[in-house]
Design an enzyme around this catalytic site. Structure first.
Site, PDB file in Angstrom:
ATOM      1  CE  LYS A 174      -1.957   4.712  -1.358  1.00  0.00           C
ATOM      2  NZ  LYS A 174      -1.044   4.304  -0.292  1.00  0.00           N
TER       3      LYS A 174
HETATM    4  N1  PPE Z   1       4.728   3.448   0.648  1.00  0.00           N
HETATM    5  C1  PPE Z   1       3.556   2.937   1.079  1.00  0.00           C
HETATM    6  C2  PPE Z   1       3.474   1.490   1.380  1.00  0.00           C
HETATM    7  C3  PPE Z   1       2.462   3.780   1.229  1.00  0.00           C
HETATM    8  O1  PPE Z   1       1.296   3.282   1.644  1.00  0.00           O
HETATM    9  C4  PPE Z   1       2.588   5.163   0.962  1.00  0.00           C
HETATM   10  C5  PPE Z   1       1.414   6.089   1.145  1.00  0.00           C
HETATM   11  C6  PPE Z   1       3.836   5.647   0.526  1.00  0.00           C
HETATM   12  C7  PPE Z   1       4.879   4.753   0.366  1.00  0.00           C
HETATM   13  C8  PPE Z   1       4.047   7.081   0.155  1.00  0.00           C
HETATM   14  O2  PPE Z   1       3.348   7.427  -1.023  1.00  0.00           O
HETATM   15  P1  PPE Z   1       2.860   8.919  -1.300  1.00  0.00           P
HETATM   16  O3  PPE Z   1       1.723   9.192  -0.409  1.00  0.00           O
HETATM   17  O4  PPE Z   1       2.498   8.931  -2.729  1.00  0.00           O
HETATM   18  O5  PPE Z   1       4.013   9.816  -1.014  1.00  0.00           O
HETATM   19  N2  PPE Z   1       0.517   5.730   2.189  1.00  0.00           N
HETATM   20  C9  PPE Z   1      -0.807   6.306   2.218  1.00  0.00           C
HETATM   21  C10 PPE Z   1      -1.728   5.541   3.152  1.00  0.00           C
HETATM   22  C11 PPE Z   1      -1.591   5.773   4.611  1.00  0.00           C
HETATM   23  C12 PPE Z   1      -2.742   5.125   5.394  1.00  0.00           C
HETATM   24  O6  PPE Z   1      -2.551   4.830   6.571  1.00  0.00           O
HETATM   25  O7  PPE Z   1      -3.820   4.953   4.845  1.00  0.00           O
HETATM   26  C13 PPE Z   1      -0.762   7.804   2.481  1.00  0.00           C
HETATM   27  O8  PPE Z   1       0.253   8.329   2.932  1.00  0.00           O
HETATM   28  O9  PPE Z   1      -1.771   8.464   2.192  1.00  0.00           O
END
Ligand code: PPE
Length: 304
Positions: A158
């Site tokens: 990430k």
């Molecule tokens: N894909 C991406 C690209 C992504 O950024 C997230 C989280 C996910 C999938 C889902 O991952 P998880 O949170 O582990 O289920 N995105 C984070 C950032 C959002 C933001 O605007 O900043 C979040 O959901 O915290």
């Protein structure tokens, strides 16, 4: 945004206004930094609990390892620092943002001696795609921007800089009047949204894109497990945009977005244009899990 009193930075709590960095911070210029998004929920009589904290911190370390950044703390130290930050700020429910970045001292891409710095901020943050979206579903558009190619960006990490692609996609579709951008991978299969993973449901089968080109979402893993426990068949396979159009139901998952139903994609209603029964059931299970109402999943909770 709502502010709080303290932010954890490089080993100690400092005042919100003191949590600053120099303009020659390496990550600010080139984007090599890694972060997490975590939520803490109010579990009523049981107090507050951070959802899957250890998994998030582990993913932060995995991201740093992929990027060859050595975090000068242990995973346990950052777990403890997260809980301390929530406690000190007396937050019952919040969003938590750990960030590891390269500090100042060296410019140029190579910069092997740039210091690795760590901050953990926590603040109250309500529904990411709106309360109305959580309840009734959102309108989605496929972005003209392709999601990262696996050999251009390693999507298991990430990484700060990866989000330029997400921001461009998000701005494009919001300007066109939609709520969220869905992105295709470099071969044209459905990958993920700007900040969420995607699920589709058809004939009772719950399907999500494989991890090849997307972030391994912790909410995605949670939903796969909850769907399995609810007796649904769960599959990970590539699918195409027209399969989203013809799905009975579809939804996004993410820490920030939680489980947000999709009611429309590219001006086509998904199912009957409202959150479907399986989506609603899984959303209710998800909120029960994060609020400490599923005793069988207490292992997901770190009480503050
Ligand atoms: N894909 C991406 C690209 C992504 O950024 C997230 C989280 C996910 C999938 C889902 O991952 P998880 O949170 O582990 O289920 N995105 C984070 C950032 C959002 C933001 O605007 O900043 C979040 O959901 O915290």
């Amino acid at each position: 945004m709502e502010t709080v009193d303290y932010i954890w930075m490089d080993g100690a709590l400092v005042g919100w206004d003191e949590a600053t960095t120099h303009v020659l911070t390496h990550t600010l210029h080139y984007g090599l930094g890694v972060f997490e998004g975590i939520r803490c929920y109010d579990c009523g009589d049981r107090g507050s609990a951070v959802f899957r904290l250890e998994e998030h911190i582990r993913r932060l370390f995995d991201s740093a390892h992929i990027c060859q950044m050595e975090i000068p703390f242990t995973q346990q130290q950052l777990v403890d620092a997260t809980l301390e930050t929530i406690r000190t700020n007396k937050l019952a429910a919040c969003y938590i943002r750990p960030l590891c970045f390269l500090g100042e001292g060296q410019m140029g891409l190579y910069a092997p001696d740039a210091p690795v710095r760590v901050s953990i901020a926590a603040w109250p943050w309500g529904s990411y795609l709106g309360d109305e979206g959580l309840a009734n579903g959102i309108r989605v558009k496929i972005s003209s921007f392709t999601r990262h190619h696996v050999n251009a960006a390693m999507t298991k990490a990430k990484v700060c800089g990866y989000y330029v692609n997400s921001i461009l996609a998000k701005r494009e579709v919001v300007a066109a009047g939609y709520d969220e951008a869905l992105m295709l991978d470099s071969e044209g299969f459905v990958a993920e949204a700007s900040g969420e993973n995607i699920f589709i449901v058809r004939d009772g089968v719950v399907t999500t894109s494989p991890l090849t080109a997307v972030l391994g979402g912790i909410t995605r893993a949670t939903l796969m497990q909850l769907a399995h426990e609810e007796g649904y068949e769960v599959r990970e396979r590539r699918f195409t945009r027209d399969e989203v159009y013809t799905a009975d139901e579809a939804f996004f998952t993410g820490t920030a977005a939680e489980l947000t139903p999709i009611r429309e994609v590219d001006d086509r209603a998904v199912g009957d244009g409202r959150p479907g029964p399986i989506t609603q059931r899984l959303q209710a299970r998800y909120f029960a899990a994060v609020r400490g109402e599923l005793p069988e999943h207490d292992e997901w909770l770190s009480f503050v």
